[in-house]
Design a protein around this motif. Structure first.
Motif, short mmCIF file in Angstrom:
data_model
loop_
_atom_site.label_atom_id
_atom_site.label_comp_id
_atom_site.label_asym_id
_atom_site.label_seq_id
_atom_site.Cartn_x
_atom_site.Cartn_y
_atom_site.Cartn_z
N PHE A 180 -13.27 196.51 124.87
CA PHE A 180 -13.72 194.98 124.26
C PHE A 180 -14.88 194.52 125.02
O PHE A 180 -15.31 194.65 126.15
N THR A 181 -15.84 193.84 124.24
CA THR A 181 -17.11 193.33 124.79
C THR A 181 -16.98 191.60 125.01
O THR A 181 -18.04 191.15 125.29
N TRP A 182 -15.89 191.11 124.62
CA TRP A 182 -15.88 189.44 124.63
C TRP A 182 -14.50 189.29 125.07
O TRP A 182 -13.38 189.72 124.72
N THR A 183 -14.29 188.21 125.95
CA THR A 183 -12.77 187.56 126.21
C THR A 183 -12.88 186.13 126.34
O THR A 183 -14.04 185.55 126.67
N ASN A 184 -11.81 185.37 125.91
CA ASN A 184 -11.74 183.80 126.09
C ASN A 184 -11.52 183.53 127.63
O ASN A 184 -11.60 182.24 127.83
N LYS A 185 -11.14 184.55 128.21
CA LYS A 185 -11.05 184.30 130.01
C LYS A 185 -9.95 183.43 130.12
O LYS A 185 -9.92 182.49 131.13
N ARG A 186 -8.82 183.37 129.46
CA ARG A 186 -7.77 182.63 129.47
C ARG A 186 -6.65 183.57 130.26
O ARG A 186 -6.66 184.74 129.91
N GLU A 187 -5.60 182.68 130.81
CA GLU A 187 -4.55 183.61 131.56
C GLU A 187 -3.66 184.05 130.39
O GLU A 187 -3.38 183.62 129.44
#
Length: 303
Positions: A180-187
């Motif tokens: 994966f190249t993107w994440t929403n950075k949420r828990e």
């Protein structure tokens, strides 16, 4: 030669500029593309001098957007066109007198504007017919297997992206590294990850750079990760073969390696997969077989 592209989510912070400087020192890329720079022309000019590179930039719109493209001074680059969502150039290799086209792309993130992304790709495709590589943040996926968490993408949204790549005769060149190249950075359990960034190319470009690969570079501090395309060009190119369409050779049938490539590409449970996934795997299989064929030809000195 190598290229790095990255949705850097803003050049305003010193950490981002430090990371880019580290990428330049570590990988020594010839071409660098940054999207979502949120930067002014003044800052881009300072970075050009700091990194000793040529470059050009597209201004941000309000507090968002912005594109920047840098290249080594020994590389000859001609600008074809640009907009707030792309930079399109010709790259001239002085080493072997080769010209190829490189487009840096930033797709519209809003759902209602996706058709604008695909219309732009269609326009770019119709502009020139050189060997062509396009890389960047497309803000879309090609399969729900490229997404983890959140709601699944609707089939028509995925199909629209696949269809425009087919229209443009572009294929994903594949990648190595974290999927994966993107994440929403949420828990957890609200984490979403997707493969929004990729490099695609037409058959003519893949014929010149059959060993090219996209490397997903680890960088945990941003929503997106940087991607490096390592070209690893062959020492010789038969230009008469550049436009030859892919054909499956009958003599491959008896080769175990060929069968292994097909099985690895298609998997074991192909009958249970949606038809659109099977159609897309056809392109992946074609690229894998093309690279295998080129490798075999090199072993025997036939290309």
């Amino acid at each position: 030669m190598s290229c790095i592209f990255w949705n850097c989510q803003g050049l305003g912070g010193p950490l981002t500029i430090h990371v880019i400087g580290d990428l330049l020192r570590r990988f020594n890329p010839s071409l660098v593309f940054l999207s979502e720079t949120k930067a002014t022309q003044v800052l881009i000019e300072k970075l050009k001098r700091r990194w000793n590179l040529f470059g050009l930039a597209v201004d941000k719109v309000g507090k968002s957007g912005g594109l920047a493209f840098f290249w080594k001074k020994k590389i000859h680059v001609d600008l074809i066109s640009f907009s707030s969502h792309h930079i399109d150039v010709e790259v001239h290799s002085q080493h072997d007198n080769l010209i190829w086209r490189c487009t840096w792309f930033y797709g519209y993130p809003e759902h209602e504007n996706k058709p604008k992304s695909w219309d732009l790709l269609r326009t770019l495709h119709n502009h020139r017919s050189f060997p062509w590589m396009i890389g960047g943040d497309f803000n879309e996926i090609l399969s729900n297997s490229e997404k983890e968490g959140g709601l699944a993408r609707l089939p028509y949204q995925i199909e629209a992206f696949r269809e425009i790549l087919d229209v443009c005769n572009l294929s994903d060149i594949g990648y190595e590294g974290y999927p994966f190249t993107w994440t929403n950075k949420r828990e957890h359990p609200n984490t979403i990850r997707s493969r929004l960034d990729r490099a695609c190319a037409n058959y003519e470009w893949i014929s010149i750079f059959p060993d090219a690969k996209a490397l997903h570079l680890p960088f945990p501090g941003s929503d997106h990760i940087p991607i490096m395309v390592a070209l690893q060009r062959e020492p010789r190119v038969n230009k008469r073969k550049l436009c030859r369409p892919f054909r499956f050779e009958a003599m491959w049938i008896g080769r175990g390696e060929c069968e292994d490539i097909i099985r690895q590409t298609w998997g074991e449970n192909v009958t249970s997969e949606p038809m659109e996934d099977l159609i897309w795997k056809r392109n992946e299989c074609r690229i894998a077989l093309t690279k295998w064929m080129k490798y075999k030809l090199r072993l025997f000195g036939l290309n």
